[in-house]
Scaffold this motif. Structure first.
Motif, mmCIF file in Angstrom:
data_model
loop_
_atom_site.group_PDB
_atom_site.id
_atom_site.type_symbol
_atom_site.label_atom_id
_atom_site.label_comp_id
_atom_site.label_asym_id
_atom_site.label_seq_id
_atom_site.Cartn_x
_atom_site.Cartn_y
_atom_site.Cartn_z
ATOM 1 N N LYS A 204 25.189 -11.333 -5.173
ATOM 2 C CA LYS A 204 24.862 -12.165 -4.002
ATOM 3 C C LYS A 204 26.082 -12.919 -3.467
ATOM 4 C CE LYS A 204 21.538 -14.393 -6.024
ATOM 5 N NZ LYS A 204 22.274 -15.596 -6.250
ATOM 6 N N PRO B 94 19.440 -23.809 -6.823
ATOM 7 C CA PRO B 94 19.317 -25.243 -6.621
ATOM 8 C C PRO B 94 20.701 -25.826 -6.375
ATOM 9 C CG PRO B 94 18.998 -24.692 -8.950
ATOM 10 C CD PRO B 94 19.105 -23.411 -8.208
ATOM 11 N N ARG C 258 20.613 -29.353 -10.363
ATOM 12 C CA ARG C 258 21.010 -27.996 -10.785
ATOM 13 C C ARG C 258 21.595 -28.023 -12.207
ATOM 14 N NH1 ARG C 258 22.951 -23.082 -8.285
ATOM 15 N NH2 ARG C 258 24.299 -22.005 -9.726
ATOM 16 N N LEU D 211 19.703 -26.031 -15.129
ATOM 17 C CA LEU D 211 20.312 -24.775 -15.607
ATOM 18 C C LEU D 211 20.936 -24.917 -16.981
ATOM 19 C CD1 LEU D 211 22.062 -23.124 -12.512
ATOM 20 C CD2 LEU D 211 19.721 -22.934 -13.295
ATOM 21 N N ASP E 1 22.191 -19.260 -0.586
ATOM 22 C CA ASP E 1 22.076 -18.480 -1.821
ATOM 23 C C ASP E 1 20.794 -18.943 -2.511
ATOM 24 O OD1 ASP E 1 22.403 -17.343 -4.315
ATOM 25 O OD2 ASP E 1 24.527 -17.818 -4.461
ATOM 26 N N TYR F 261 11.013 -16.554 -10.007
ATOM 27 C CA TYR F 261 11.382 -17.072 -11.338
ATOM 28 C C TYR F 261 10.283 -17.926 -11.957
ATOM 29 C CZ TYR F 261 16.223 -15.436 -10.996
ATOM 30 O OH TYR F 261 17.351 -14.651 -10.920
ATOM 31 N N GLU G 282 19.949 -16.752 -17.210
ATOM 32 C CA GLU G 282 20.693 -15.524 -17.538
ATOM 33 C C GLU G 282 20.520 -15.153 -19.008
ATOM 34 O OE1 GLU G 282 24.341 -15.932 -14.292
ATOM 35 O OE2 GLU G 282 24.377 -17.108 -16.132
HETATM 36 P P1 TYD Z 1 22.363 -18.637 -8.916
HETATM 37 O O1 TYD Z 1 23.038 -19.670 -8.076
HETATM 38 O O2 TYD Z 1 22.043 -17.335 -8.309
HETATM 39 O O3 TYD Z 1 23.213 -18.423 -10.228
HETATM 40 P P2 TYD Z 1 24.754 -17.979 -10.315
HETATM 41 O O4 TYD Z 1 25.493 -19.232 -10.662
HETATM 42 O O5 TYD Z 1 24.701 -16.992 -11.427
HETATM 43 O O6 TYD Z 1 25.144 -17.382 -9.008
HETATM 44 O O7 TYD Z 1 20.973 -19.263 -9.421
HETATM 45 C C1 TYD Z 1 20.860 -20.140 -10.444
HETATM 46 C C2 TYD Z 1 19.652 -19.823 -11.277
HETATM 47 O O8 TYD Z 1 18.534 -20.626 -10.885
HETATM 48 C C3 TYD Z 1 19.195 -18.378 -11.214
HETATM 49 O O9 TYD Z 1 19.134 -17.848 -12.536
HETATM 50 C C4 TYD Z 1 17.803 -18.455 -10.642
HETATM 51 C C5 TYD Z 1 17.352 -19.852 -10.889
HETATM 52 N N1 TYD Z 1 16.415 -20.363 -9.853
HETATM 53 C C6 TYD Z 1 15.073 -20.529 -10.167
HETATM 54 O O10 TYD Z 1 14.642 -20.262 -11.286
HETATM 55 N N2 TYD Z 1 14.214 -21.008 -9.208
HETATM 56 C C7 TYD Z 1 14.631 -21.351 -7.959
HETATM 57 O O11 TYD Z 1 13.819 -21.790 -7.114
HETATM 58 C C8 TYD Z 1 16.031 -21.171 -7.654
HETATM 59 C C9 TYD Z 1 16.549 -21.534 -6.297
HETATM 60 C C10 TYD Z 1 16.890 -20.667 -8.624
#
Ligand code: TYD
Length: 213
Positions: free
Chosen positions: A19, A43, A53, A57, A97, A106, A159
């Protein structure tokens, strides 16, 4: 301030689908079309939402599914009112994103929370705001895991989940695409970066050409 509202484009997909690369390329395309893009993420995207976030996370403590969905929507409420809505109103194009579809995938598909609950939270947090276009990058789960492991950064809570969890997310995304097939465009993310870039650029040009309303 422009008198026309900007367009809202979200990028979705499982972890490791590419992405971030495609958002950066799409941003260049939006600029070429003559619009001012704002790139943001969920987030996150505001000071408070980025703190949420980090908490959601990286937490090493157990997080219940309800706590998790409320944190996602708390971050989203702030992000929508502080960043997304004002920029759209100012005529900018917002490239995000992930947005609410990620919670259906999710927290709905992955954690098993009902869609109805997520729908109610979306109304409260975003007033039911939906992107004008959502690009769903779809990739075989095992390939996504392989790509995530190639990155230097440590794996986050999502992840590190089992393959079954990731398969449920993919299924939930595909079901959502099926139910909202006008807004959500399925993009085969197994192809080369350039092939995907061309397809996304075409979708964005089509969006620009679409009459407002
Ligand atoms: P992402 O920014 O895609 O991770 P990366 O740093 O690998 O690019 O997304 C962060 C994580 O948050 C991803 O595993 C999905 C999760 N997520 C949810 O579980 N619910 C949500 O509403 C959102 C927006 C993200």
């Amino acid at each position: 301030m422009d008198d026309r509202r900007g367009k809202f484009i979200s990028f979705e997909g499982g972890d490791g689908v590419g992405k971030t690369t495609q958002i950066n390329l799409a941003c260049r395309h939006v600029k070429k079309l003559g619009f001012r893009p704002v790139v943001t993420r969920e987030p996150g995207g505001t000071m408070l939402s980025e703190k949420i976030r980090d908490l959601v996370l990286e937490s090493s403590a157990e997080v219940t599914p309800v706590t998790e969905v409320l944190m996602m929507f708390a971050a989203r409420a702030q992000h929508t009112s502080e960043v997304i809505e004002p920029n759209l109103a100012a005529g900018k194009w917002v490239l995000c994103d992930r947005f609410t579809d990620a919670s259906y995938a999710y927290q709905g598909g992955g954690r098993g929370l009902p869609d109805e609950l997520i729908g109610v939270l979306a109304e409260i947090a975003t007033n039911g705001l939906e992107p004008d276009l959502t690009l769903l990058l779809d990739l075989d789960v095992e390939e996504g895991v392989r790509r995530s492991h190639l990155r230097d950064s440590p794996l986050d809570r999502f992840e590190s989940e089992a393959i079954e969890f990731k398969n449920r997310i993919r299924t939930a995304y595909l079901r959502r695409q099926d139910h909202h097939s006008t807004r959500i465009v399925l993009v085969d993310a197994s192809r080369s970066i350039q092939e995907i870039e061309i397809e996304i650029a075409k979708q964005i040009s089509d969006l620009q050409a679409r009459p407002d309303g």
